[in-house]
Structure formats: C-alpha cells, structure tokens
Design a protein around this motif. Structure first.
Motif, PDB file in Angstrom:
ATOM      1  N   SER A   8       0.797  -1.226   0.000  1.00 38.76           N
ATOM      2  CA  SER A   8       0.000   0.000   0.000  1.00 38.76           C
ATOM      3  C   SER A   8       0.832   1.279   0.000  1.00 38.76           C
ATOM      4  CB  SER A   8      -0.920   0.008   1.226  1.00 38.76           C
ATOM      5  OG  SER A   8      -0.160  -0.049   2.415  1.00 38.76           O
ATOM      6  N   LYS A   9       2.130   1.162   0.143  1.00 38.89           N
ATOM      7  CA  LYS A   9       3.003   2.336   0.175  1.00 38.89           C
ATOM      8  C   LYS A   9       4.068   2.229  -0.903  1.00 38.89           C
ATOM      9  CE  LYS A   9       2.385   3.025   5.107  1.00 38.89           C
ATOM     10  NZ  LYS A   9       1.227   3.838   4.949  1.00 38.89           N
ATOM     11  N   PRO A  10       4.499   3.366  -1.436  1.00 37.45           N
ATOM     12  CA  PRO A  10       5.568   3.331  -2.442  1.00 37.45           C
ATOM     13  C   PRO A  10       6.844   2.739  -1.834  1.00 37.45           C
ATOM     14  CG  PRO A  10       4.622   5.539  -2.246  1.00 37.45           C
ATOM     15  CD  PRO A  10       4.050   4.713  -1.149  1.00 37.45           C
ATOM     16  N   SER A  11       7.589   2.011  -2.650  1.00 36.84           N
ATOM     17  CA  SER A  11       8.837   1.430  -2.164  1.00 36.84           C
ATOM     18  C   SER A  11       9.880   1.425  -3.272  1.00 36.84           C
ATOM     19  CB  SER A  11       8.604   0.018  -1.623  1.00 36.84           C
ATOM     20  OG  SER A  11       7.961  -0.779  -2.580  1.00 36.84           O
ATOM     21  N   LEU A  49      29.241   0.439   0.696  1.00 34.88           N
ATOM     22  CA  LEU A  49      30.649   0.813   0.765  1.00 34.88           C
ATOM     23  C   LEU A  49      31.193   1.210  -0.595  1.00 34.88           C
ATOM     24  CD1 LEU A  49      31.983  -1.980   3.136  1.00 34.88           C
ATOM     25  CD2 LEU A  49      31.407   0.377   3.716  1.00 34.88           C
ATOM     26  N   ALA A  50      30.738   0.537  -1.652  1.00 34.52           N
ATOM     27  CA  ALA A  50      31.263   0.778  -2.993  1.00 34.52           C
ATOM     28  C   ALA A  50      30.682   2.034  -3.640  1.00 34.52           C
ATOM     29  CB  ALA A  50      30.989  -0.427  -3.886  1.00 34.52           C
ATOM     30  N   ARG A  51      29.410   2.296  -3.409  1.00 36.76           N
ATOM     31  CA  ARG A  51      28.725   3.420  -4.052  1.00 36.76           C
ATOM     32  C   ARG A  51      27.835   4.173  -3.057  1.00 36.76           C
ATOM     33  NH1 ARG A  51      31.798   1.916  -7.500  1.00 36.76           N
ATOM     34  NH2 ARG A  51      31.321   1.131  -9.570  1.00 36.76           N
ATOM     35  N   PRO A  52      28.433   4.696  -1.988  1.00 39.59           N
ATOM     36  CA  PRO A  52      27.625   5.340  -0.947  1.00 39.59           C
ATOM     37  C   PRO A  52      26.818   6.536  -1.459  1.00 39.59           C
ATOM     38  CG  PRO A  52      29.953   5.808  -0.619  1.00 39.59           C
ATOM     39  CD  PRO A  52      29.858   4.770  -1.697  1.00 39.59           C
ATOM     40  N   ARG A  53      27.380   7.276  -2.389  1.00 37.21           N
ATOM     41  CA  ARG A  53      26.665   8.441  -2.911  1.00 37.21           C
ATOM     42  C   ARG A  53      25.391   8.025  -3.635  1.00 37.21           C
ATOM     43  NH1 ARG A  53      30.167  12.886  -5.270  1.00 37.21           N
ATOM     44  NH2 ARG A  53      30.414  13.049  -3.047  1.00 37.21           N
ATOM     45  N   ARG A  54      25.467   6.959  -4.430  1.00 39.09           N
ATOM     46  CA  ARG A  54      24.282   6.493  -5.176  1.00 39.09           C
ATOM     47  C   ARG A  54      23.215   5.959  -4.234  1.00 39.09           C
ATOM     48  NH1 ARG A  54      20.688   7.594  -7.366  1.00 39.09           N
ATOM     49  NH2 ARG A  54      19.730   6.521  -9.088  1.00 39.09           N
ATOM     50  N   VAL A  55      23.640   5.279  -3.169  1.00 39.68           N
ATOM     51  CA  VAL A  55      22.686   4.787  -2.170  1.00 39.68           C
ATOM     52  C   VAL A  55      21.997   5.969  -1.491  1.00 39.68           C
ATOM     53  CG1 VAL A  55      22.436   3.511  -0.005  1.00 39.68           C
ATOM     54  CG2 VAL A  55      23.930   2.627  -1.810  1.00 39.68           C
ATOM     55  N   ALA A  56      22.774   6.972  -1.122  1.00 40.60           N
ATOM     56  CA  ALA A  56      22.204   8.167  -0.481  1.00 40.60           C
ATOM     57  C   ALA A  56      21.236   8.884  -1.420  1.00 40.60           C
ATOM     58  CB  ALA A  56      23.317   9.110  -0.041  1.00 40.60           C
ATOM     59  N   GLU A  57      21.578   8.959  -2.707  1.00 46.19           N
ATOM     60  CA  GLU A  57      20.686   9.600  -3.678  1.00 46.19           C
ATOM     61  C   GLU A  57      19.359   8.864  -3.786  1.00 46.19           C
ATOM     62  OE1 GLU A  57      24.195  11.371  -6.594  1.00 46.19           O
ATOM     63  OE2 GLU A  57      23.036   9.628  -7.234  1.00 46.19           O
ATOM     64  N   LEU A  58      19.405   7.539  -3.762  1.00 48.74           N
ATOM     65  CA  LEU A  58      18.177   6.754  -3.815  1.00 48.74           C
ATOM     66  C   LEU A  58      17.298   7.054  -2.603  1.00 48.74           C
ATOM     67  CD1 LEU A  58      16.357   4.496  -4.979  1.00 48.74           C
ATOM     68  CD2 LEU A  58      17.713   2.888  -3.640  1.00 48.74           C
ATOM     69  N   ILE A  59      17.900   7.108  -1.444  1.00 50.02           N
ATOM     70  CA  ILE A  59      17.154   7.397  -0.220  1.00 50.02           C
ATOM     71  C   ILE A  59      16.549   8.805  -0.284  1.00 50.02           C
ATOM     72  CG2 ILE A  59      17.369   7.758   2.272  1.00 50.02           C
ATOM     73  CD1 ILE A  59      19.588   5.527   2.146  1.00 50.02           C
ATOM     74  N   GLN A  60      17.331   9.770  -0.768  1.00 50.02           N
ATOM     75  CA  GLN A  60      16.827  11.134  -0.891  1.00 50.02           C
ATOM     76  C   GLN A  60      15.694  11.222  -1.907  1.00 50.02           C
ATOM     77  OE1 GLN A  60      20.528  13.089  -1.789  1.00 50.02           O
ATOM     78  NE2 GLN A  60      20.906  13.622   0.340  1.00 50.02           N
ATOM     79  N   ASP A  61      15.844  10.546  -3.046  1.00 48.91           N
ATOM     80  CA  ASP A  61      14.787  10.536  -4.064  1.00 48.91           C
ATOM     81  C   ASP A  61      13.505   9.939  -3.498  1.00 48.91           C
ATOM     82  OD1 ASP A  61      16.585  11.636  -5.843  1.00 48.91           O
ATOM     83  OD2 ASP A  61      16.946   9.751  -6.947  1.00 48.91           O
ATOM     84  N   GLY A  63      12.573   9.822  -0.372  1.00 47.74           N
ATOM     85  CA  GLY A  63      12.019  10.777   0.596  1.00 47.74           C
ATOM     86  C   GLY A  63      11.321  11.935  -0.067  1.00 47.74           C
ATOM     87  N   ARG A  64      11.932  12.487  -1.098  1.00 42.02           N
ATOM     88  CA  ARG A  64      11.311  13.622  -1.808  1.00 42.02           C
ATOM     89  C   ARG A  64      10.005  13.213  -2.483  1.00 42.02           C
ATOM     90  NH1 ARG A  64      16.667  15.322  -2.700  1.00 42.02           N
ATOM     91  NH2 ARG A  64      16.926  13.972  -4.498  1.00 42.02           N
ATOM     92  N   SER A  65       9.968  12.030  -3.045  1.00 41.25           N
ATOM     93  CA  SER A  65       8.782  11.621  -3.794  1.00 41.25           C
ATOM     94  C   SER A  65       7.609  11.269  -2.866  1.00 41.25           C
ATOM     95  CB  SER A  65       9.086  10.452  -4.718  1.00 41.25           C
ATOM     96  OG  SER A  65       9.344   9.299  -3.969  1.00 41.25           O
TER      97      SER A  65
END
Length: 68
Positions: A8-11, A49-61, A63-65
């Motif tokens: 029932s929630k976006p994921s 560990l390998a792509r922390p920036r991309r993981v953080a961007e996914l989390i931010q995206d 949250g914003r959506s």
C-alpha cells in the motif's frame, strides 16, 4: 499487521548488477512483482561501501517523492 507495507506504500529497491551473494535477476523479479521503483548500480553486494553516494541519492529521491 494486516498487510505488508509495500502493498500500500511506495517502495524502492537497489539492484547491484555485480552481486555474487544475491542474484540480480532474482532481485529484479521480486522488485517488479512488488511494483517497486528500482535503480541498478554496477556494484557488489556491499554497495553501501562501494557506491555510498548512489545509495544516499536513492534514499533522498524516495524521501522527496513521498514528501517525507
């Protein structure tokens, strides 16, 4: 609980294309079945560990959506 939150929630899901611990095709299948928004990253199972920036961007995206 009456239902899983993903029903029932976006994921969101992150598929690591060089993962040797979890088959990327299995991840794709499960995420697609759940109707999740996904991204693919060329990384191993230790993507945080390998792509922390991309993981953080996914989390931010995510949250914003959802206006979190």
């Amino acid at each position: 609980m009456t239902a899983a939150a993903w029903q029932s929630k976006p994921s969101w899901g992150l598929i690591t294309t060089s993962d040797r611990a979890v088959n990327p095709d299995a991840e794709r299948y499960g995420y697609e079945r759940a109707g999740m928004t996904t991204i693919e990253v060329d990384a191993s199972h230790r993507v945080v560990l390998a792509r922390p920036r991309r993981v953080a961007e996914l989390i931010q995206d995510a949250g914003r959506s959802t206006n979190v």
